[in-house]
Design a protein around this motif. Structure first.
Motif, PDB file in Angstrom:
ATOM      1  N   MET A  18       0.818  -1.188   0.080  1.00 59.57           N
ATOM      2  CA  MET A  18       0.245  -0.054  -0.022  1.00 59.57           C
ATOM      3  C   MET A  18       1.071   1.053  -0.447  1.00 59.57           C
ATOM      4  O   MET A  18       1.634   1.157   1.073  1.00 59.57           O
ATOM      5  CB  MET A  18      -1.062  -0.093   1.298  1.00 59.57           C
ATOM      6  N   PRO A  19       0.625   1.951   0.004  1.00 61.14           N
ATOM      7  CA  PRO A  19       1.264   3.839  -0.992  1.00 61.14           C
ATOM      8  C   PRO A  19       1.434   4.058   0.688  1.00 61.14           C
ATOM      9  O   PRO A  19       0.543   4.016   1.113  1.00 61.14           O
ATOM     10  CB  PRO A  19       0.465   4.112  -1.523  1.00 61.14           C
ATOM     11  N   ARG A  20       2.380   4.748   0.639  1.00 59.22           N
ATOM     12  CA  ARG A  20       2.446   5.809   2.458  1.00 59.22           C
ATOM     13  C   ARG A  20       2.057   7.556   1.792  1.00 59.22           C
ATOM     14  O   ARG A  20       2.192   7.918   1.032  1.00 59.22           O
ATOM     15  CB  ARG A  20       4.195   5.753   1.993  1.00 59.22           C
ATOM     16  N   VAL A  21       1.180   7.221   2.728  1.00 59.01           N
ATOM     17  CA  VAL A  21       0.734   9.039   2.416  1.00 59.01           C
ATOM     18  C   VAL A  21       1.523   9.578   3.726  1.00 59.01           C
ATOM     19  O   VAL A  21       1.278   9.204   5.087  1.00 59.01           O
ATOM     20  CB  VAL A  21      -1.167   8.926   3.137  1.00 59.01           C
ATOM     21  N   LEU A  22       1.462  11.174   3.678  1.00 60.07           N
ATOM     22  CA  LEU A  22       2.220  11.731   4.665  1.00 60.07           C
ATOM     23  C   LEU A  22       1.138  13.201   4.883  1.00 60.07           C
ATOM     24  O   LEU A  22       0.375  13.590   4.119  1.00 60.07           O
ATOM     25  CB  LEU A  22       3.873  12.550   4.430  1.00 60.07           C
ATOM     26  N   ILE A  23       0.497  12.971   5.800  1.00 63.31           N
ATOM     27  CA  ILE A  23      -0.241  14.398   6.335  1.00 63.31           C
ATOM     28  C   ILE A  23       0.659  15.632   6.977  1.00 63.31           C
ATOM     29  O   ILE A  23       0.975  15.077   7.983  1.00 63.31           O
ATOM     30  CB  ILE A  23      -0.948  13.666   7.198  1.00 63.31           C
ATOM     31  N   ALA A  24      -0.061  16.711   7.201  1.00 62.89           N
ATOM     32  CA  ALA A  24       1.216  17.732   7.629  1.00 62.89           C
ATOM     33  C   ALA A  24      -0.149  18.483   8.556  1.00 62.89           C
ATOM     34  O   ALA A  24      -1.209  18.587   7.513  1.00 62.89           O
ATOM     35  CB  ALA A  24       1.823  17.934   7.379  1.00 62.89           C
ATOM     36  N   GLY A  25      -0.422  18.322   9.840  1.00 63.21           N
ATOM     37  CA  GLY A  25      -1.340  19.201  10.574  1.00 63.21           C
ATOM     38  C   GLY A  25      -1.849  19.532  11.264  1.00 63.21           C
ATOM     39  O   GLY A  25      -1.328  18.246  12.473  1.00 63.21           O
ATOM     40  N   PRO A  26      -2.967  20.068  12.137  1.00 65.10           N
ATOM     41  CA  PRO A  26      -2.992  19.867  13.352  1.00 65.10           C
ATOM     42  C   PRO A  26      -4.107  18.359  14.144  1.00 65.10           C
ATOM     43  O   PRO A  26      -4.719  17.471  13.917  1.00 65.10           O
ATOM     44  CB  PRO A  26      -4.182  21.011  13.694  1.00 65.10           C
ATOM     45  N   VAL A  27      -3.109  18.348  15.264  1.00 67.33           N
ATOM     46  CA  VAL A  27      -4.101  17.384  16.321  1.00 67.33           C
ATOM     47  C   VAL A  27      -4.105  18.318  17.766  1.00 67.33           C
ATOM     48  O   VAL A  27      -3.859  19.582  17.763  1.00 67.33           O
ATOM     49  CB  VAL A  27      -2.371  15.910  16.506  1.00 67.33           C
ATOM     50  N   ALA A  28      -4.922  17.594  18.636  1.00 70.70           N
ATOM     51  CA  ALA A  28      -5.257  18.162  20.331  1.00 70.70           C
ATOM     52  C   ALA A  28      -5.676  16.907  20.372  1.00 70.70           C
ATOM     53  O   ALA A  28      -5.782  15.624  20.728  1.00 70.70           O
ATOM     54  CB  ALA A  28      -6.431  18.860  19.683  1.00 70.70           C
ATOM     55  N   TRP A  29      -5.765  17.870  21.914  1.00 74.87           N
ATOM     56  CA  TRP A  29      -6.569  16.960  22.965  1.00 74.87           C
ATOM     57  C   TRP A  29      -7.516  17.519  22.987  1.00 74.87           C
ATOM     58  O   TRP A  29      -7.623  18.440  23.905  1.00 74.87           O
ATOM     59  CB  TRP A  29      -5.330  16.692  24.519  1.00 74.87           C
ATOM     60  N   ASN A  30      -8.832  16.555  23.518  1.00 76.33           N
ATOM     61  CA  ASN A  30      -9.699  17.519  23.237  1.00 76.33           C
ATOM     62  C   ASN A  30     -11.106  16.776  24.653  1.00 76.33           C
ATOM     63  O   ASN A  30     -10.735  15.800  24.974  1.00 76.33           O
ATOM     64  CB  ASN A  30     -10.902  17.153  22.099  1.00 76.33           C
ATOM     65  N   LEU A  31     -11.769  18.242  25.445  1.00 82.83           N
ATOM     66  CA  LEU A  31     -13.083  17.536  26.244  1.00 82.83           C
ATOM     67  C   LEU A  31     -14.277  17.323  25.108  1.00 82.83           C
ATOM     68  O   LEU A  31     -14.445  18.393  24.808  1.00 82.83           O
ATOM     69  CB  LEU A  31     -12.402  18.392  27.719  1.00 82.83           C
ATOM     70  N   MET A  32     -14.813  16.498  25.000  1.00 81.27           N
ATOM     71  CA  MET A  32     -15.765  15.954  24.612  1.00 81.27           C
ATOM     72  C   MET A  32     -17.133  16.012  25.661  1.00 81.27           C
ATOM     73  O   MET A  32     -17.512  15.207  26.311  1.00 81.27           O
ATOM     74  CB  MET A  32     -15.590  15.137  23.234  1.00 81.27           C
ATOM     75  N   ILE A  33     -17.888  17.353  25.263  1.00 84.09           N
ATOM     76  CA  ILE A  33     -19.580  17.708  25.773  1.00 84.09           C
ATOM     77  C   ILE A  33     -20.340  17.309  25.377  1.00 84.09           C
ATOM     78  O   ILE A  33     -20.506  18.701  24.267  1.00 84.09           O
ATOM     79  CB  ILE A  33     -19.136  18.951  27.088  1.00 84.09           C
ATOM     80  N   HIS A  34     -21.429  16.051  25.343  1.00 83.13           N
ATOM     81  CA  HIS A  34     -22.702  16.238  25.198  1.00 83.13           C
ATOM     82  C   HIS A  34     -23.542  16.116  25.246  1.00 83.13           C
ATOM     83  O   HIS A  34     -24.199  16.081  26.666  1.00 83.13           O
ATOM     84  CB  HIS A  34     -22.330  14.534  24.495  1.00 83.13           C
ATOM     85  N   LEU A  35     -24.309  17.516  25.056  1.00 83.32           N
ATOM     86  CA  LEU A  35     -25.536  17.778  25.797  1.00 83.32           C
ATOM     87  C   LEU A  35     -26.828  17.483  24.106  1.00 83.32           C
ATOM     88  O   LEU A  35     -25.922  17.191  22.965  1.00 83.32           O
ATOM     89  CB  LEU A  35     -25.428  19.477  25.383  1.00 83.32           C
ATOM     90  N   GLU A  36     -27.697  17.546  24.808  1.00 82.97           N
ATOM     91  CA  GLU A  36     -29.224  17.178  24.056  1.00 82.97           C
ATOM     92  C   GLU A  36     -29.152  18.348  22.871  1.00 82.97           C
ATOM     93  O   GLU A  36     -29.264  17.943  21.935  1.00 82.97           O
ATOM     94  CB  GLU A  36     -30.550  17.642  25.062  1.00 82.97           C
ATOM     95  N   GLU A  37     -28.865  19.250  23.816  1.00 77.04           N
ATOM     96  CA  GLU A  37     -29.006  21.048  22.365  1.00 77.04           C
ATOM     97  C   GLU A  37     -28.167  21.536  22.432  1.00 77.04           C
ATOM     98  O   GLU A  37     -27.668  21.665  23.671  1.00 77.04           O
ATOM     99  CB  GLU A  37     -29.900  21.183  22.729  1.00 77.04           C
ATOM    100  N   LEU A  38     -27.342  22.896  22.024  1.00 76.46           N
ATOM    101  CA  LEU A  38     -26.204  23.903  22.109  1.00 76.46           C
ATOM    102  C   LEU A  38     -27.044  24.223  22.962  1.00 76.46           C
ATOM    103  O   LEU A  38     -27.886  25.473  23.174  1.00 76.46           O
ATOM    104  CB  LEU A  38     -25.571  24.182  21.480  1.00 76.46           C
ATOM    105  N   PRO A  39     -26.258  25.497  23.674  1.00 75.62           N
ATOM    106  CA  PRO A  39     -26.415  26.099  25.178  1.00 75.62           C
ATOM    107  C   PRO A  39     -27.397  27.552  24.299  1.00 75.62           C
ATOM    108  O   PRO A  39     -26.493  27.956  23.475  1.00 75.62           O
ATOM    109  CB  PRO A  39     -25.264  26.276  26.198  1.00 75.62           C
ATOM    110  N   ARG A  40     -27.845  27.841  24.799  1.00 74.64           N
ATOM    111  CA  ARG A  40     -28.851  28.791  24.333  1.00 74.64           C
ATOM    112  C   ARG A  40     -27.187  30.179  24.933  1.00 74.64           C
ATOM    113  O   ARG A  40     -27.540  30.453  26.027  1.00 74.64           O
ATOM    114  CB  ARG A  40     -30.137  29.243  25.286  1.00 74.64           C
ATOM    115  N   PRO A  41     -27.411  31.256  24.211  1.00 81.40           N
ATOM    116  CA  PRO A  41     -26.861  32.627  24.453  1.00 81.40           C
ATOM    117  C   PRO A  41     -27.060  33.111  25.592  1.00 81.40           C
ATOM    118  O   PRO A  41     -27.162  34.506  25.383  1.00 81.40           O
ATOM    119  CB  PRO A  41     -26.390  33.170  22.966  1.00 81.40           C
ATOM    120  N   GLU A  42     -27.672  33.421  26.333  1.00 84.20           N
ATOM    121  CA  GLU A  42     -27.603  33.739  27.832  1.00 84.20           C
ATOM    122  C   GLU A  42     -27.326  32.866  28.760  1.00 84.20           C
ATOM    123  O   GLU A  42     -27.024  31.741  29.003  1.00 84.20           O
ATOM    124  CB  GLU A  42     -29.006  33.833  27.964  1.00 84.20           C
ATOM    125  N   PRO A  43     -27.054  33.606  30.572  1.00 87.37           N
ATOM    126  CA  PRO A  43     -26.131  32.802  31.409  1.00 87.37           C
ATOM    127  C   PRO A  43     -27.930  31.631  32.229  1.00 87.37           C
ATOM    128  O   PRO A  43     -28.894  32.269  32.225  1.00 87.37           O
ATOM    129  CB  PRO A  43     -26.372  34.166  32.487  1.00 87.37           C
TER     130      PRO A  43
END
Length: 273
Positions: free
Chosen positions: A1-26
């Motif tokens: 199989m041919p080799r692929v080189l990838i250049a770009g970002p990686v991260a360490w993430n905290l994933m928070i799952h909600l029923e819906e995204l928060p409203r823009p209010e406190p």
């Protein structure tokens, strides 16, 4: 199989799952569930290509912090070429809704402490240059070396300058259809400008692709009974198509392999299902 080189970002993430995204209010919300995991578009592509049996070299930036150590562990089995950062590893908090919507909160944007190394392209057949300033030297070197270049422009609208060099250099272009006024016109324009293949994705509505000299074709999203996490589905789709093309599959079959890889990703908490 041919080799692929990838250049770009990686991260360490905290994933928070909600029923819906928060409203823009406190107010207060209660998460349905949460977890920490490796993230970043280049990590997603590398992990999915590895799952599909494609050897990968990943050029990226990481800190020497705990997040960087976790990323390295999560990317085990992938050949890493790492530039140290001056300010730690990239980190996000991603708020994910039940319908797959996402709000990404960047906690840390890494700054390379020095030049990002450009590795030899000796046994590399395809270079994937993801959207990051430190990917540009790799993109330019790959063009000089005559390697096939794939670029994922994400939600480019066809106008923003940051993505332009990636778009004008790539042989194969992927883009989200969310901000494109006319995806077919976009595909034709990029092919007229020199691309050999352009793919436009529409999430649950599948994707369209057009090769030079051909007509646009559509592939539906592969059916999924229940969605766990949509994070990384686009990178999985990209990787499935790329692996298919490296294996010599026709475009329609490669797109179907991409759709299947995307479906596997959304059934998993991880970037590669």
């Amino acid at each position: 199989m041919p080799r692929v080189l990838i250049a770009g970002p990686v991260a360490w993430n905290l994933m928070i799952h909600l029923e819906e995204l928060p409203r823009p209010e406190p107010h207060m919300v209660v998460a349905e569930w949460h977890h920490e995991a490796v993230g970043g578009t280049s990590a997603g592509k590398a992990l999915n290509l590895r799952r599909l049996g494609v050897p990968v070299t990943l050029v990226t930036v990481l800190g020497s912090d705990e997040a960087g150590r976790r990323v390295r562990a999560a990317l085990g089995g992938i050949d890493l070429v790492v530039a140290e950062t001056a300010n730690g590893t990239e980190r996000h908090t991603n708020l994910m809704s039940a319908t797959g919507q996402r709000t990404s909160i960047y906690l840390n944007l890494p700054q390379p402490a020095g030049p990002v190394p450009v590795p030899s392209f000796g046994d590399v057949d395809v270079v994937v240059a993801d959207l990051a300033a430190f990917s540009l030297p790799v993109l330019r070197a790959a063009r000089e070396a005559g390697r096939e270049i794939w670029c994922d422009l994400h939600d480019w609208d066809g106008e923003a300058e940051f993505q332009r060099e990636f778009a004008e250099t790539a042989d194969v272009i992927f883009a989200s259809g969310d901000r494109l006024p006319d995806p077919v016109v976009f595909m034709r324009e990029r092919i007229d400008a020199g691309a050999r293949l352009v793919v436009v994705t529409f999430g649950a509505e599948g994707a369209m692709a057009c090769e030079r000299g051909g007509d646009p074709i559509h592939v539906p999203a592969s059916p999924v009974e229940s969605v766990v996490d949509t994070n990384g589905a686009g990178d999985a789709f990209f990787s499935g198509v790329l692996a298919g093309r490296l294996s010599g599959l026709p475009l329609a079959e490669s797109l179907k392999q991409g759709a299947d890889a995307g479906a596997a990703a959304v059934r998993s908490k991880e970037l590669a299902g």
